[in-house]
Design a protein around this motif. Structure first.
Motif, short mmCIF file in Angstrom:
data_model
loop_
_atom_site.label_atom_id
_atom_site.label_comp_id
_atom_site.label_asym_id
_atom_site.label_seq_id
_atom_site.Cartn_x
_atom_site.Cartn_y
_atom_site.Cartn_z
N ARG A 177 63.05 -5.41 33.09
CA ARG A 177 62.17 -4.50 32.34
C ARG A 177 62.39 -4.60 30.84
N HIS A 178 63.56 -5.06 30.43
CA HIS A 178 63.89 -5.13 29.00
C HIS A 178 64.07 -6.57 28.50
N MET A 179 63.52 -7.54 29.23
CA MET A 179 63.75 -8.94 28.89
C MET A 179 63.17 -9.31 27.53
N ALA A 180 62.00 -8.81 27.17
CA ALA A 180 61.39 -9.15 25.88
C ALA A 180 62.29 -8.73 24.73
N LYS A 181 62.86 -7.53 24.81
CA LYS A 181 63.76 -7.06 23.75
C LYS A 181 64.98 -7.96 23.67
N SER A 182 65.49 -8.37 24.80
CA SER A 182 66.66 -9.24 24.83
C SER A 182 66.35 -10.59 24.19
N LEU A 183 65.16 -11.13 24.47
CA LEU A 183 64.79 -12.41 23.89
C LEU A 183 64.61 -12.31 22.38
N ILE A 184 64.12 -11.17 21.88
CA ILE A 184 64.00 -10.97 20.44
C ILE A 184 65.38 -10.97 19.78
N ILE A 185 66.31 -10.26 20.40
CA ILE A 185 67.68 -10.23 19.87
C ILE A 185 68.28 -11.63 19.88
N SER A 186 68.05 -12.36 20.96
CA SER A 186 68.56 -13.73 21.05
C SER A 186 67.96 -14.61 19.97
N ALA A 187 66.67 -14.46 19.72
CA ALA A 187 66.01 -15.26 18.68
C ALA A 187 66.59 -14.95 17.31
N ILE A 188 66.83 -13.69 17.00
CA ILE A 188 67.41 -13.31 15.71
C ILE A 188 68.78 -13.94 15.54
N ILE A 189 69.58 -13.89 16.60
CA ILE A 189 70.93 -14.47 16.53
C ILE A 189 70.84 -15.98 16.33
N LEU A 190 69.93 -16.63 17.03
CA LEU A 190 69.80 -18.07 16.87
C LEU A 190 69.27 -18.45 15.50
N TYR A 191 68.36 -17.64 14.93
CA TYR A 191 67.88 -17.90 13.57
C TYR A 191 69.00 -17.70 12.56
N ALA A 192 69.92 -16.80 12.85
CA ALA A 192 71.06 -16.59 11.97
C ALA A 192 71.99 -17.80 11.96
N GLN A 193 71.81 -18.68 12.92
CA GLN A 193 72.62 -19.90 12.98
C GLN A 193 72.21 -20.92 11.92
N ILE A 194 71.02 -20.80 11.36
CA ILE A 194 70.52 -21.79 10.41
C ILE A 194 71.44 -21.91 9.19
N PRO A 195 71.80 -20.81 8.50
CA PRO A 195 72.73 -20.96 7.37
C PRO A 195 74.09 -21.53 7.81
N HIS A 196 74.53 -21.14 8.98
CA HIS A 196 75.79 -21.65 9.51
C HIS A 196 75.71 -23.16 9.69
N ALA A 255 68.30 -14.11 32.39
CA ALA A 255 66.88 -14.42 32.59
C ALA A 255 66.70 -15.46 33.69
N ILE A 256 67.56 -16.47 33.70
CA ILE A 256 67.49 -17.49 34.74
C ILE A 256 67.78 -16.90 36.12
N VAL A 257 68.83 -16.08 36.20
CA VAL A 257 69.17 -15.44 37.49
C VAL A 257 68.02 -14.56 37.96
N SER A 258 67.41 -13.85 37.02
CA SER A 258 66.29 -12.97 37.38
C SER A 258 65.12 -13.77 37.94
N LYS A 259 64.78 -14.87 37.30
CA LYS A 259 63.66 -15.69 37.78
C LYS A 259 63.97 -16.33 39.14
N ILE A 260 65.19 -16.80 39.30
CA ILE A 260 65.58 -17.38 40.60
C ILE A 260 65.52 -16.32 41.69
N ARG A 261 65.98 -15.14 41.35
CA ARG A 261 65.99 -14.04 42.33
C ARG A 261 64.57 -13.71 42.80
N HIS A 262 63.62 -13.72 41.87
CA HIS A 262 62.23 -13.43 42.25
C HIS A 262 61.62 -14.53 43.10
#
Length: 88
Positions: A14-33, A78-85
């Protein structure tokens, strides 16, 4: 049978979209690194832009690696969730 894991996975779906947004922000923060890591490895250490200039800045830039665990966990769920379905 409803187990705690099943409840958690249902909640996560139910909260996967929010989780993916957080993941995207963290991955974008990797650019300066990535830029500073390349500068550290391939650049002239005497004329670097960021690396080694300030111990706090170094900690913040290289500490971003610890945040990579959040997207790894999120993608795994997310992968476990999709496999489960697909199994249902």
């Amino acid at each position: 049978m409803v187990t705690p894991i099943t409840k958690f996975l249902d909640w996560y779906e139910r909260h996967m979209a929010k989780s993916l947004i957080i993941s995207a922000i963290i991955l974008y923060a990797q650019i300066p690194h990535t830029i500073t890591a390349a500068e550290c490895f391939f650049g002239d250490h005497d004329s670097t832009l960021i690396y080694g200039k300030n111990i706090i800045l170094d900690f913040l830039i290289y500490g971003i690696d610890l945040l990579e665990l959040i997207p790894i966990i999120g993608i795994t769920l997310a992968i476990v969730s999709k496999i489960r379905h697909k199994i249902k």
